[in-house]
Each structure stands twice: as structure tokens, then as C-alpha cells.
Motif scaffolding. Structure first.
Motif, PDB file in Angstrom:
ATOM      1  N   LEU A 158      -3.385 -15.187  -2.931  1.00 11.04           N
ATOM      2  CA  LEU A 158      -4.216 -14.183  -3.584  1.00 11.04           C
ATOM      3  C   LEU A 158      -3.517 -12.825  -3.578  1.00 11.04           C
ATOM      4  CD1 LEU A 158      -6.995 -13.388  -4.815  1.00 11.04           C
ATOM      5  CD2 LEU A 158      -7.779 -13.006  -2.474  1.00 11.04           C
ATOM      6  N   ASN A 159      -3.055 -12.380  -2.413  1.00 12.62           N
ATOM      7  CA  ASN A 159      -2.451 -11.056  -2.314  1.00 12.62           C
ATOM      8  C   ASN A 159      -1.064 -10.989  -2.944  1.00 12.62           C
ATOM      9  OD1 ASN A 159      -4.760 -10.405  -0.933  1.00 12.62           O
ATOM     10  ND2 ASN A 159      -3.693  -9.285   0.676  1.00 12.62           N
ATOM     11  N   PHE A 160      -0.313 -12.071  -2.865  1.00 10.78           N
ATOM     12  CA  PHE A 160       1.006 -12.099  -3.503  1.00 10.78           C
ATOM     13  C   PHE A 160       0.848 -12.001  -5.018  1.00 10.78           C
ATOM     14  CE2 PHE A 160       5.390 -14.427  -3.217  1.00 10.78           C
ATOM     15  CZ  PHE A 160       6.022 -13.266  -3.621  1.00 10.78           C
ATOM     16  N   SER A 161      -0.164 -12.664  -5.555  1.00 13.52           N
ATOM     17  CA  SER A 161      -0.405 -12.569  -6.999  1.00 13.52           C
ATOM     18  C   SER A 161      -0.851 -11.160  -7.386  1.00 13.52           C
ATOM     19  CB  SER A 161      -1.431 -13.617  -7.445  1.00 13.52           C
ATOM     20  OG  SER A 161      -2.689 -13.401  -6.820  1.00 13.52           O
ATOM     21  N   VAL A 162      -1.673 -10.519  -6.547  1.00 16.92           N
ATOM     22  CA  VAL A 162      -2.072  -9.129  -6.792  1.00 16.92           C
ATOM     23  C   VAL A 162      -0.836  -8.228  -6.785  1.00 16.92           C
ATOM     24  CG1 VAL A 162      -3.299  -7.142  -5.804  1.00 16.92           C
ATOM     25  CG2 VAL A 162      -4.424  -9.368  -5.921  1.00 16.92           C
ATOM     26  N   PHE A 163       0.085  -8.497  -5.873  1.00 17.28           N
ATOM     27  CA  PHE A 163       1.329  -7.725  -5.814  1.00 17.28           C
ATOM     28  C   PHE A 163       2.092  -7.831  -7.132  1.00 17.28           C
ATOM     29  CE2 PHE A 163       5.922  -7.988  -5.228  1.00 17.28           C
ATOM     30  CZ  PHE A 163       6.208  -6.745  -4.680  1.00 17.28           C
ATOM     31  N   TYR A 164       2.223  -9.049  -7.648  1.00 15.66           N
ATOM     32  CA  TYR A 164       2.955  -9.217  -8.917  1.00 15.66           C
ATOM     33  C   TYR A 164       2.246  -8.473 -10.052  1.00 15.66           C
ATOM     34  CZ  TYR A 164       6.619 -12.503  -7.613  1.00 15.66           C
ATOM     35  OH  TYR A 164       7.750 -13.064  -7.081  1.00 15.66           O
ATOM     36  N   TYR A 165       0.929  -8.492 -10.050  1.00 18.94           N
ATOM     37  CA  TYR A 165       0.187  -7.848 -11.130  1.00 18.94           C
ATOM     38  C   TYR A 165       0.266  -6.329 -11.036  1.00 18.94           C
ATOM     39  CZ  TYR A 165      -3.565  -6.905 -14.444  1.00 18.94           C
ATOM     40  OH  TYR A 165      -4.284  -6.447 -15.520  1.00 18.94           O
ATOM     41  N   GLU A 166       0.041  -5.782  -9.838  1.00 14.55           N
ATOM     42  CA  GLU A 166      -0.072  -4.330  -9.689  1.00 14.55           C
ATOM     43  C   GLU A 166       1.267  -3.622  -9.488  1.00 14.55           C
ATOM     44  OE1 GLU A 166      -2.858  -3.505  -6.542  1.00 14.55           O
ATOM     45  OE2 GLU A 166      -4.486  -3.319  -7.979  1.00 14.55           O
ATOM     46  N   VAL A 167       2.126  -4.187  -8.654  1.00 15.75           N
ATOM     47  CA  VAL A 167       3.357  -3.487  -8.279  1.00 15.75           C
ATOM     48  C   VAL A 167       4.514  -3.849  -9.205  1.00 15.75           C
ATOM     49  CG1 VAL A 167       5.014  -3.076  -6.405  1.00 15.75           C
ATOM     50  CG2 VAL A 167       2.586  -3.367  -5.882  1.00 15.75           C
ATOM     51  N   PHE A 168       4.685  -5.118  -9.493  1.00 17.98           N
ATOM     52  CA  PHE A 168       5.768  -5.542 -10.372  1.00 17.98           C
ATOM     53  C   PHE A 168       5.343  -5.573 -11.846  1.00 17.98           C
ATOM     54  CE2 PHE A 168       8.917  -8.023  -7.459  1.00 17.98           C
ATOM     55  CZ  PHE A 168       9.264  -6.836  -6.857  1.00 17.98           C
ATOM     56  N   SER A 169       4.071  -5.286 -12.123  1.00 17.15           N
ATOM     57  CA  SER A 169       3.546  -5.278 -13.503  1.00 17.15           C
ATOM     58  C   SER A 169       3.929  -6.560 -14.241  1.00 17.15           C
ATOM     59  CB  SER A 169       4.062  -4.046 -14.262  1.00 17.15           C
ATOM     60  OG  SER A 169       3.642  -2.866 -13.620  1.00 17.15           O
TER      61      SER A 169
ATOM     62  N   TYR B  88       0.830  -1.211   0.000  1.00 16.49           N
ATOM     63  CA  TYR B  88       0.000   0.000   0.000  1.00 16.49           C
ATOM     64  C   TYR B  88       0.862   1.258   0.000  1.00 16.49           C
ATOM     65  CZ  TYR B  88      -3.598  -3.369   1.493  1.00 16.49           C
ATOM     66  OH  TYR B  88      -4.445  -4.441   1.580  1.00 16.49           O
ATOM     67  N   LEU B  89       1.982   1.230   0.731  1.00 11.03           N
ATOM     68  CA  LEU B  89       2.902   2.366   0.710  1.00 11.03           C
ATOM     69  C   LEU B  89       3.491   2.566  -0.680  1.00 11.03           C
ATOM     70  CD1 LEU B  89       4.913   1.990   4.067  1.00 11.03           C
ATOM     71  CD2 LEU B  89       3.309   3.810   3.476  1.00 11.03           C
ATOM     72  N   ALA B  90       3.787   1.453  -1.348  1.00 13.11           N
ATOM     73  CA  ALA B  90       4.385   1.551  -2.687  1.00 13.11           C
ATOM     74  C   ALA B  90       3.419   2.154  -3.706  1.00 13.11           C
ATOM     75  CB  ALA B  90       4.827   0.163  -3.154  1.00 13.11           C
ATOM     76  N   GLU B  91       2.122   2.042  -3.461  1.00 13.15           N
ATOM     77  CA  GLU B  91       1.125   2.529  -4.428  1.00 13.15           C
ATOM     78  C   GLU B  91       1.245   4.022  -4.704  1.00 13.15           C
ATOM     79  OE1 GLU B  91      -2.572  -0.631  -3.672  1.00 13.15           O
ATOM     80  OE2 GLU B  91      -2.627   1.358  -2.757  1.00 13.15           O
ATOM     81  N   PHE B  92       1.599   4.809  -3.690  1.00 15.78           N
ATOM     82  CA  PHE B  92       1.638   6.267  -3.892  1.00 15.78           C
ATOM     83  C   PHE B  92       3.034   6.850  -3.651  1.00 15.78           C
ATOM     84  CE2 PHE B  92       0.554   5.531   0.546  1.00 15.78           C
ATOM     85  CZ  PHE B  92       1.354   6.435   1.230  1.00 15.78           C
ATOM     86  N   ALA B  93       4.036   5.998  -3.493  1.00 16.73           N
ATOM     87  CA  ALA B  93       5.385   6.473  -3.176  1.00 16.73           C
ATOM     88  C   ALA B  93       6.097   7.010  -4.407  1.00 16.73           C
ATOM     89  CB  ALA B  93       6.199   5.334  -2.564  1.00 16.73           C
ATOM     90  N   ASN B  94       7.108   7.864  -4.183  1.00 20.42           N
ATOM     91  CA  ASN B  94       7.940   8.319  -5.299  1.00 20.42           C
ATOM     92  C   ASN B  94       8.866   7.179  -5.719  1.00 20.42           C
ATOM     93  OD1 ASN B  94      10.153   8.252  -3.495  1.00 20.42           O
ATOM     94  ND2 ASN B  94       9.778  10.373  -2.857  1.00 20.42           N
ATOM     95  N   ALA B  95       9.666   7.441  -6.753  1.00 23.14           N
ATOM     96  CA  ALA B  95      10.433   6.353  -7.372  1.00 23.14           C
ATOM     97  C   ALA B  95      11.357   5.638  -6.389  1.00 23.14           C
ATOM     98  CB  ALA B  95      11.242   6.908  -8.541  1.00 23.14           C
ATOM     99  N   ALA B  96      12.117   6.393  -5.598  1.00 21.83           N
ATOM    100  CA  ALA B  96      13.082   5.778  -4.686  1.00 21.83           C
ATOM    101  C   ALA B  96      12.369   4.982  -3.592  1.00 21.83           C
ATOM    102  CB  ALA B  96      13.974   6.847  -4.067  1.00 21.83           C
ATOM    103  N   THR B  97      11.352   5.588  -2.996  1.00 24.51           N
ATOM    104  CA  THR B  97      10.613   4.908  -1.930  1.00 24.51           C
ATOM    105  C   THR B  97       9.818   3.736  -2.474  1.00 24.51           C
ATOM    106  OG1 THR B  97      10.399   7.049  -0.823  1.00 24.51           O
ATOM    107  CG2 THR B  97       9.028   5.268  -0.002  1.00 24.51           C
ATOM    108  N   HIS B  98       9.293   3.881  -3.689  1.00 25.98           N
ATOM    109  CA  HIS B  98       8.540   2.793  -4.322  1.00 25.98           C
ATOM    110  C   HIS B  98       9.406   1.548  -4.452  1.00 25.98           C
ATOM    111  CE1 HIS B  98       6.966   0.382  -7.682  1.00 25.98           C
ATOM    112  NE2 HIS B  98       5.769   0.837  -7.305  1.00 25.98           N
TER     113      HIS B  98
END
Length: 283
Positions: A210-221, A166-176
Motif C-alpha cells: 500500500l505505502n510503496f504504491s503511494v510512494f510511486y504515485y506521490e513522489v515518483f509521479s 515524508y522528508l521528501a514531501e517538503f524538501a528542496n530539489a537536491a534533498t528531495h
């Protein structure tokens, strides 16, 4: 003949009561334990009341008190903690998405409008960051170290991955990059324990997948990796579903349906003519 003087009686022995020092502390320790138990029960009761009133900030405050009392959480307390933060932070995540969409839509109206919108978005981000860091601190300092069984440890490591995501969703590049890397490591650590210690149909293991797969889809694209992870979890559970009793079957089937829904959406989105889809998370 003179009478001999009566001798003075020997002084009576001085009676002392040697009480072990630890015994002296027992009444205080007992009352202290009783006071802590009472405070714990009151906070749990108030958390349930706040949940019924849908006042999730209040619920968070109550469960934060329980989680930092030094004792391991019961299953019921653990679920209350999870519900409180999920709803409290979920509302702010939704608010951030709405304001972010508005910012893009209103960009052409000039810098004055954008400044107002960005100021409000910064306020939402500050609240989001504060609550996420709060639960991450509780998880790192209190809950993960005190987890006495593998299921609890998987649950808390999954929570840690969620709030870093959730923090990564709105973080800048370095923090993301930092948050997404730490989220991945937490999910991965939880997965290694879950695969070896929990049954494929266990709701905690399925919710993690479920959530780990969502992470791969949304955060790691990475839709391919997301689909692979979700499909493996779904297939492994499906192979042993017939052995479950009715209650366990219902618990597992709900999460498996979410895995199936995501698989369908993600598979569709990978095709050139596929439309983008909204992601379902855990329950």
C-alpha cells in the motif's frame, strides 16, 4: 629431667574465599536488569496513557526511551512506537499542507504577508525534519540491525521508507532527490524480503505494498507503476483469502480495501476527465 618446651602451635591456615570476579557483579547486574525492566514497563505504561490523552509528542518521548534501551521490541511495543510517530508527524504534515496552501492563496497580498507565512512554514518544517530524522536514526541504529525475524525487518524497513518519503514531501530539489531515492531503496529491500518470506495476506506485506504504491504515485509521479504494484498485491492476496481464519481475514481485508480504493482513485485520475484524488495510506 627437664620438661621439654611446648612447641608453638603451627599457625592456622589462612582461609581465603576465592570468588570468581563475574560472581561479584551478579547482584549489581541483576539489580540493573530489574531497574531497566521497571523503566521499560513505566515508559510503555506512560505511552499508553499519552495515547489515550492524544498527546502524541509525549507518547513519542516514552517510546523513544524504550526503543533505545538495547533490546528488541516486542510486537506490542513496536506497534506503540509506530502509532506514536505516525500521529506526531502526521499532525505536522497536515499543518505543513495547510500552510503551504495558504502561502499560494495569499501570494498576491504582498511580500510582508508572505514573509510571515513562510516563517511559520519554516517552523513546521523544522519540527517535521527533527522528528523524521529522530525515528530514522532509531531505525538505522537500533531497530533494523536488531530485528531477529523477517516480519520485523520488513516492518522497520517500511517505516524507514515512510519517513524518508515524508522528508521528501517538503524538501528542496537536491534533498528531495536524495530522500526519495533512499525511500525507494528501503521500500524495495522490504519488498524483496516480504515477497519471499511473508504470505500474500500478511498485514505487514499488504501495508508495505500500500505505502510503496503511494510512494510511486506521490513522489515518483508514476500512477501506472503505483496501480500495477497495488493490483498485484491485491490479486495475490485475493487468491488465498478463503484460507484465512476470521481474525486474519478482517486484518487483511481492511488493508485490501484501501488498496482497492487507491486503485479506483488513481485509475480515474489517469483519464483526461478524471478528477484528482486524495490518497489513502496505511492504517
Amino acid at each position: 629431667q627437664g620438661v621439654l618446651p611446648r612447641p608453638f602451635p603451627a599457625p592456622a591456615p589462612r582461609l581465603t574465599c576465592r570468588v570468581p570476579s563475574r560472581a561479584l557483579r551478579l547482584p549489581f547486574a541483576a539489580s540493573e536488569r530489574e531497574a531497566m525492566a521497571k523503566a521499560r514497563d513505566e515508559n510503555v505504561f506512560m505511552a499508553r496513557l499519552a495515547e489515550q490523552a492524544e498527546r502524541y509528542d509525549d507518547m513519542v518521548d516514552n517510546m523513544k526511551e524504550v526503543a533505545t534501551m538495547g533490546a528488541e521490541l516486542s510486537l506490542d511495543e513496536r506497534n506503540l512506537l509506530s502509532v506514536s510517530y505516525k500521529n506526531c508527524i502526521g499532525a505536522r504534515r497536515q499543518a505543513w499542507r495547510a500552510v503551504n496552501t495558504l502561502e499560494m492563496r495569499e501570494a498576491a497580498k504582498g511580500p510582508a504577508i508572505l514573509e510571515i507565512i513562510r516563517g511559520y512554514k519554516a517552523k513546521v518544517e523544522e519540527e517535521l525534519q527533527g522528528r523524521c530524522n529522530e525515528i530514522l536514526s532509531i531505525l538505522g541504529q537500533e531497530l533494523v540491525p536488531k530485528a531477529s525475524n523477517e516480519e520485523a525487518k520488513v516492518f522497520y524497513l517500511k517505516m524507514k521508507g515512510d519517513y524518508l518519503r515524508y522528508l521528501a514531501e517538503f524538501a528542496n530539489a537536491a534533498t528531495h532527490s536524495k530522500c526519495s531515492s533512499e525511500a525507494h531503496d528501503s521500500y524495495q529491500q522490504a519488498s524483496e524480503i516480504a515477497i519471499t518470506k511473508l504470505k500474500p495476506t500478511h498485514p505487514t506485506r499488504l501495508g508495505l505494498a500500500l505505502n510503496f504504491s503511494v510512494f510511486y504515485y506521490e513522489v515518483f509521479s508514476s500512477p501506472e507503476k503505483a496501480c500495477m504494484l497495488a493490483k498485484v498485491a491485491f490479486d495475490d492476496a485475493m487468491n488465498v483469502m478463503d484460507s484465512l481464519d476470521e481474525d486474519s481475514y478482517k486484518d487483511s481485508a481492511q488493508i485490501m480495501q484501501l488498496l482497492r480504493d487507491n486503485l479506483a482513485l488513481w485509475t480515474s485520475s489517469m483519464h483526461p476527465d478524471g478528477a484528482g484524488a486524495e490518497v489513502v495510506e496505511d492504517m
